[in-house]
Design a protein around this motif. Structure first.
Motif, mmCIF file in Angstrom:
data_model
loop_
_atom_site.group_PDB
_atom_site.id
_atom_site.type_symbol
_atom_site.label_atom_id
_atom_site.label_comp_id
_atom_site.label_asym_id
_atom_site.label_seq_id
_atom_site.Cartn_x
_atom_site.Cartn_y
_atom_site.Cartn_z
ATOM 1 N N LEU A 411 0.826 -1.208 0.000
ATOM 2 C CA LEU A 411 0.000 0.000 0.000
ATOM 3 C C LEU A 411 0.864 1.263 0.000
ATOM 4 O O LEU A 411 0.546 2.241 -0.688
ATOM 5 C CB LEU A 411 -0.916 -0.007 1.223
ATOM 6 N N VAL A 412 1.956 1.238 0.787
ATOM 7 C CA VAL A 412 2.853 2.401 0.817
ATOM 8 C C VAL A 412 3.480 2.619 -0.556
ATOM 9 O O VAL A 412 3.586 3.758 -1.045
ATOM 10 C CB VAL A 412 3.937 2.211 1.891
ATOM 11 N N ALA A 415 0.940 4.184 -2.795
ATOM 12 C CA ALA A 415 0.743 5.608 -2.488
ATOM 13 C C ALA A 415 1.901 6.435 -3.033
ATOM 14 O O ALA A 415 1.696 7.515 -3.597
ATOM 15 C CB ALA A 415 0.605 5.802 -0.980
ATOM 16 N N ASN A 416 3.128 5.932 -2.897
ATOM 17 C CA ASN A 416 4.301 6.649 -3.409
ATOM 18 C C ASN A 416 4.288 6.745 -4.928
ATOM 19 O O ASN A 416 4.792 7.716 -5.506
ATOM 20 C CB ASN A 416 5.587 5.964 -2.939
ATOM 21 N N ILE A 420 -2.755 5.233 -5.334
ATOM 22 C CA ILE A 420 -3.827 5.478 -4.384
ATOM 23 C C ILE A 420 -3.514 6.784 -3.656
ATOM 24 O O ILE A 420 -2.353 7.221 -3.616
ATOM 25 C CB ILE A 420 -3.999 4.336 -3.351
ATOM 26 N N SER A 421 -4.512 7.396 -3.093
ATOM 27 C CA SER A 421 -4.316 8.669 -2.396
ATOM 28 C C SER A 421 -3.751 8.430 -0.999
ATOM 29 O O SER A 421 -3.859 7.328 -0.445
ATOM 30 C CB SER A 421 -5.640 9.423 -2.300
ATOM 31 N N LYS A 422 -3.186 9.491 -0.428
ATOM 32 C CA LYS A 422 -2.681 9.393 0.943
ATOM 33 C C LYS A 422 -3.828 9.202 1.933
ATOM 34 O O LYS A 422 -3.663 8.566 2.976
ATOM 35 C CB LYS A 422 -1.882 10.641 1.285
ATOM 36 N N GLU A 423 -4.984 9.745 1.602
ATOM 37 C CA GLU A 423 -6.143 9.545 2.472
ATOM 38 C C GLU A 423 -6.551 8.071 2.507
ATOM 39 O O GLU A 423 -6.880 7.517 3.567
ATOM 40 C CB GLU A 423 -7.315 10.402 1.996
ATOM 41 N N THR A 424 -6.510 7.423 1.328
ATOM 42 C CA THR A 424 -6.825 5.990 1.271
ATOM 43 C C THR A 424 -5.811 5.190 2.073
ATOM 44 O O THR A 424 -6.170 4.252 2.806
ATOM 45 C CB THR A 424 -6.841 5.503 -0.187
ATOM 46 N N LEU A 425 -4.528 5.550 1.964
ATOM 47 C CA LEU A 425 -3.489 4.869 2.740
ATOM 48 C C LEU A 425 -3.751 5.047 4.236
ATOM 49 O O LEU A 425 -3.625 4.095 5.017
ATOM 50 C CB LEU A 425 -2.111 5.430 2.371
#
Length: 458
Positions: A411-412, A415-416, A420-425
């Protein structure tokens, strides 16, 4: 032909090879130290040195903790008795083993034993009811049916006819009073058959097993239930996490080697170069007088040398990396119970049943476990002539997504990469319990903005 009730079947002897590995791992460091066969002695290792190495060895409890974590998932929420369970059985389930353990507390141990060893047994026993004819008499006398757990190592053998269990034998330890204040443990073998039971004891060491007690039941079958997690046949199984157990044993051995080499290299070796050996009149070497320490003087010959020799540490780094690799392999082996098995061949009925829900091995075990508990409740109902015993529902958590060590790195990375968005993470981390539910993304985003740029962005 044998009349010895303690004789074990070949199937039991074959499974004991698994349990010789599993049981010490579940027992922890002290149990592992008591099983020296799992830590081989070096070919030229002195007995005393080996004993000391064994005494200092410690276990990374990967196997037992994985079993415990998986069991916790199955009981993430308390199991639920169905509305169809008779009221009397519900009351009995609140003290299911007649030792003040309710069905939830007792079931945790039952499931854990079955998961670790591949199977576990239980049967419904009944206290002796002399002169009891009605349920009112039974309640007044305080006698009742209750569940007894039988671990796989206790079972000696069984007989089956047309798929129906007709006899089962197992060892048990009974605690009896000894004098005014003491107690003693007595070994005996219990034989269960439809409508009856018998216990055997040895009158003295080296004696012959003889009948100690016997009685009858009002059931036409043996009230015996076997919970399987790695079934291979009737009353036989292979632990589903056996490969993890072997990896844990390998880690135990490698960790012992690593600790041993660290102990050795932490003590530098003092060597002298150029010292000539001295001999007496009989040709024997005269040990040179040599002192090391503050205020001590040592003579060396011309061109002689004396220095400490220390290990370079390369073997230590290699051993450390090997241990880390083993830990990663063990983590993967343990996580397989949560991975749905889509490659297994299924019947048409199974395919239809699993089409709506892709079951992992652990969730299938939980479903089977619920059936086993329902069978036990049925036997309790049969003792009381209550008709149907009812159903049991398991409410566990079987999603592999909830394993942070497995899913968070992915997931990280997503996000990087902007997938996916940081909010989703942030939300996914909360869902896995990494971040407390007390925090709100909008508040956190505001705090992040007020912090200014990170050091790496200056």
């Amino acid at each position: 032909m044998s009349n010895d009730p303690s004789i074990t079947l070949d199937a039991v002897d074959q499974m004991s090879a698994y349990w010789d590995v599993i049981t010490p791992l579940m027992g922890g460091t002290l149990a592992m130290r008591a099983a020296p066969a799992l830590l081989p002695k070096y070919p030229a290792e002195d007995d005393e040195v080996y004993k000391e190495r064994l005494r200092l060895s410690t276990l990374l409890p990967a196997y037992s903790e994985t079993v415990g974590n998986m069991t916790s998932r199955v009981f993430a929420e308390p199991l639920q008795l169905g509305d169809d369970v008779p009221e009397q059985v519900v009351e009995l389930a609140s003290n299911i083993d007649n030792a003040n353990n309710d069905i939830n507390a007792w079931s945790v141990d039952f499931f854990r034993e079955g998961l670790s060893h591949g199977l576990c047994h239980a049967f419904v026993d009944h206290q002796k009811a002399v002169g009891v004819r009605t349920q009112a008499d039974e309640k007044a006398a305080g006698v009742r049916p209750y569940v007894v757990m039988v671990k796989p190592e206790q079972v000696c053998g069984w007989r089956v006819r047309d798929g129906v269990l007709t006899q089962v034998r197992y060892r048990e330890i009974i605690e009896e009073s000894d004098g005014d204040f003491g107690t003693k443990c007595v070994a005996q073998i219990r034989v269960l058959e439809p409508g009856m039971w018998t216990t055997y004891r040895k009158p003295k060491e080296g004696g012959v097993w003889a009948i100690h007690d016997q009685g009858t039941t009002n059931l036409s079958v043996i009230p015996w239930v076997t919970f399987y997690t790695g079934r291979t046949g009737f009353m036989t199984a292979k632990p589903p996490l056996l490969e993890l157990a072997h990896l844990n044993i390998k880690h135990w051995q490698s960790q012992s080697d690593q600790d041993n080499i660290l102990h050795v290299i932490r003590v530098p070796i003092l060597v002298r170069i150029g010292v000539q050996a001295q001999y007496d009149n009989q040709g024997k070497v005269i040990p040179p007088e040599f002192k090391v320490g503050t205020g001590a003087l040592t003579d060396l010959p011309i061109n002689g040398d004396m220095k400490y020799v220390e290990h370079t540490g390369k073997a230590v780094d290699a051993g450390r990396q090997a241990l880390l690799d083993l830990i990663a392999e063990m983590r993967m082996a343990g996580a397989k119970l949560l991975t749905p098995n889509k490659s297994a061949t299924k019947t048409a009925t199974q395919a239809e049943e699993e089409a709506a829900q892709d079951l992992s091995p652990l969730s299938r075990m939980a479903n089977h476990f619920a059936d086993c508990l329902a069978q036990l409740l049925q036997f309790m109902a049969d003792y009381r002539s209550l008709g149907e015993g009812g159903t049991v529902e398991m409410r566990g958590s079987f999603d592999v997504d909830y394993m942070p060590e497995v899913s968070l790195p992915t997931l990280v990375a997503m996000a990087n990469a902007g997938m996916i968005s940081k909010e989703t993470l942030f939300t996914e981390m909360q869902r896995r319990g990494v971040i407390s539910d007390e925090y709100d993304w909008a508040d956190e985003l505001e705090k992040i903005d007020s912090q200014g740029p990170a050091l790496g962005e200056l």
